[in-house]
Design a protein around this motif. Structure first.
Motif, PDB file in Angstrom:
ATOM      1  N   ILE A   1      22.275   8.273  38.880  1.00  0.00           N
ATOM      2  CA  ILE A   1      22.823   9.283  39.716  1.00  0.00           C
ATOM      3  C   ILE A   1      21.990  10.432  39.701  1.00  0.00           C
ATOM      4  O   ILE A   1      22.066  11.290  40.871  1.00  0.00           O
ATOM      5  CB  ILE A   1      24.386   9.482  39.551  1.00  0.00           C
ATOM      6  CG1 ILE A   1      24.884   9.988  38.267  1.00  0.00           C
ATOM      7  CG2 ILE A   1      25.102   8.184  40.154  1.00  0.00           C
ATOM      8  CD1 ILE A   1      26.136  10.350  38.462  1.00  0.00           C
TER       9      ILE A   1
ATOM     10  N   VAL B   1      25.143   5.460  44.570  1.00  0.00           N
ATOM     11  CA  VAL B   1      25.667   4.266  44.212  1.00  0.00           C
ATOM     12  C   VAL B   1      26.054   3.554  45.336  1.00  0.00           C
ATOM     13  O   VAL B   1      25.855   2.122  45.320  1.00  0.00           O
ATOM     14  CB  VAL B   1      27.056   4.747  43.268  1.00  0.00           C
ATOM     15  CG1 VAL B   1      27.996   3.325  43.095  1.00  0.00           C
ATOM     16  CG2 VAL B   1      27.015   5.573  41.992  1.00  0.00           C
TER      17      VAL B   1
ATOM     18  N   GLY C   1      25.764  13.605  52.720  1.00  0.00           N
ATOM     19  CA  GLY C   1      25.087  13.753  51.238  1.00  0.00           C
ATOM     20  C   GLY C   1      23.488  13.643  51.435  1.00  0.00           C
ATOM     21  O   GLY C   1      23.206  12.886  52.406  1.00  0.00           O
TER      22      GLY C   1
ATOM     23  N   ASN D   1      30.605  17.344  46.164  1.00  0.00           N
ATOM     24  CA  ASN D   1      30.610  15.878  45.840  1.00  0.00           C
ATOM     25  C   ASN D   1      32.254  15.293  45.380  1.00  0.00           C
ATOM     26  O   ASN D   1      32.660  14.128  45.940  1.00  0.00           O
ATOM     27  CB  ASN D   1      29.917  15.380  44.398  1.00  0.00           C
ATOM     28  CG  ASN D   1      28.217  15.483  45.001  1.00  0.00           C
ATOM     29  OD1 ASN D   1      27.888  15.283  46.131  1.00  0.00           O
ATOM     30  ND2 ASN D   1      27.506  15.362  43.847  1.00  0.00           N
TER      31      ASN D   1
HETATM   32  P1  ADP Z   1      24.630  12.613  47.545  1.00  0.00           P
HETATM   33  O1  ADP Z   1      24.207  13.466  48.615  1.00  0.00           O
HETATM   34  O2  ADP Z   1      24.444  11.220  47.862  1.00  0.00           O
HETATM   35  O3  ADP Z   1      26.083  12.865  47.158  1.00  0.00           O
HETATM   36  P2  ADP Z   1      24.109  13.415  44.838  1.00  0.00           P
HETATM   37  O4  ADP Z   1      22.719  13.522  44.108  1.00  0.00           O
HETATM   38  O5  ADP Z   1      24.780  14.623  44.994  1.00  0.00           O
HETATM   39  O6  ADP Z   1      23.703  12.887  46.304  1.00  0.00           O
HETATM   40  O7  ADP Z   1      24.982  12.392  43.956  1.00  0.00           O
HETATM   41  C1  ADP Z   1      24.392  10.789  43.852  1.00  0.00           C
HETATM   42  C2  ADP Z   1      25.159   9.506  43.974  1.00  0.00           C
HETATM   43  O8  ADP Z   1      26.239   9.899  42.952  1.00  0.00           O
HETATM   44  C3  ADP Z   1      26.158   9.756  45.139  1.00  0.00           C
HETATM   45  O9  ADP Z   1      25.851   9.196  46.281  1.00  0.00           O
HETATM   46  C4  ADP Z   1      27.377   9.108  44.751  1.00  0.00           C
HETATM   47  O10 ADP Z   1      27.349   7.633  44.826  1.00  0.00           O
HETATM   48  C5  ADP Z   1      27.435   9.730  43.180  1.00  0.00           C
HETATM   49  N1  ADP Z   1      28.430  10.367  43.091  1.00  0.00           N
HETATM   50  C6  ADP Z   1      27.999  11.792  42.663  1.00  0.00           C
HETATM   51  N2  ADP Z   1      29.370  12.727  42.707  1.00  0.00           N
HETATM   52  C7  ADP Z   1      30.505  11.788  42.772  1.00  0.00           C
HETATM   53  C8  ADP Z   1      31.495  11.884  42.461  1.00  0.00           C
HETATM   54  N3  ADP Z   1      32.321  13.043  42.284  1.00  0.00           N
HETATM   55  N4  ADP Z   1      32.361  10.558  42.459  1.00  0.00           N
HETATM   56  C9  ADP Z   1      31.957   9.497  42.559  1.00  0.00           C
HETATM   57  N5  ADP Z   1      30.486   9.355  42.937  1.00  0.00           N
HETATM   58  C10 ADP Z   1      29.794  10.479  42.899  1.00  0.00           C
END
Ligand code: ADP
Length: 261
Positions: free
Chosen positions: A201, A208, A218, A159
């Motif tokens: 999240i 987001v 993702g 991420n």
């Molecule tokens: P994804 O596969 O969409 O990344 P996650 O469950 O890992 O799904 O994360 C959920 C959401 O949180 C992401 O879609 C992103 O919007 C936000 N996110 C996660 N990690 C970060 C990060 N390190 N920086 C910015 N936004 C993040």
């Protein structure tokens, strides 16, 4: 299948008389088993066609030189890979939710573990010329489930990499807080998480920015899995602002073994 509802309670003065309350869990157990079996079968059925779609597209890719068909084929490969990850994450989350996961904590030498992890993720970080710093000098053995800990960290680092700009730095640090609990932090120099979304999240499929997350490949399940991993270790996970902007994901857990499942 029966579950003991509470400890035996002595009845009256007779030391041989106890009240035991048990609950019949057969139905719940069967439903759980059915859901688990369904997911295992569905994932197996889906994996086979996806692997072959991906295989065909990958074979064609180097033979097609015209720009548009090449781009389309790349799209097929990328999406097949994404579906593969999605299926994998769905199986992981289902086994954690149904408590079928064989939780097995062991003593982990953190500096060595993180060095191995670095090798695992370095290839994908190199694509964006990002650096991974590790700061674990004060910590040695930590009690945790090795596979789950690796899964959690790979997710958080992936991420951090996906949402951060090229040539930025990602830092993993481990320390002990004032209460003797371990704090594992993954910090990046990306956009950070707006205050309003810091709990959301961790929900399944919450993003987001949906378009961006999909484009980045993702599955929408990574952080939800991270929260399960934290819970199974009797710990917690939350997000903070990184010192210079960016996000810091913090996993706090006891790490002192042996833990109870
Ligand atoms: P994804 O596969 O969409 O990344 P996650 O469950 O890992 O799904 O994360 C959920 C959401 O949180 C992401 O879609 C992103 O919007 C936000 N996110 C996660 N990690 C970060 C990060 N390190 N920086 C910015 N936004 C993040």
């Amino acid at each position: 299948y029966f579950r003991l509802r509470h400890r035996p309670v002595q009845v009256g003065r007779d030391p041989s008389m106890f009240l035991i309350l048990v609950q019949d869990m057969t139905e719940e157990y069967n439903t759980r088993r059915m859901r688990e079996d369904f997911l295992q079968n569905a994932s197996h059925e889906l994996k086979t066609p996806i692997t072959s779609i991906r295989g065909y597209a990958e074979t064609l890719l180097p033979r097609i030189t015209e720009e548009t068909p090449h781009r389309f084929l790349e799209g097929i490969v990328r999406n097949a890979e994404r579906m593969d990850r999605l299926i994998h994450d769905m199986v992981v989350i289902s086994s954690l939710e149904s408590r079928a996961y064989p939780f097995s904590p062991e003593a982990i030498d953190m500096p060595a573990f993180l060095d191995d992890l670095k090798l695992l993720v370095e290839g994908s970080l190199n694509q964006k010329r990002q650096r991974l710093n590790i700061n674990a000098t004060d910590v040695r053995d930590v009690f945790a489930d090795r596979l789950l800990l690796e899964h959690l960290l790979v997710n958080l680092v992936s991420n951090a990499s996906r949402y951060s700009p090229e040539e930025s730095s990602i830092t993993i640090s481990v320390s002990r807080n004032a209460r003797g609990r371990f704090e594992l932090r993954v910090c990046d120099q990306g956009p950070g998480i707006p205050e309003a979304y810091r709990e959301k999240i961790f929900e399944r499929f919450f993003r987001v920015d949906t378009d961006r997350s999909r484009k980045e490949g993702g599955t929408g399940l990574g952080l939800s899995i991270a929260r399960h991993v934290a819970r199974i270790h009797s710990g917690s996970i939350h997000v903070e602002d990184a010192p210079g902007g960016g996000a810091c994901f913090v996993f706090v857990f006891s790490g002192a073994g042996p833990l109870k499942a």
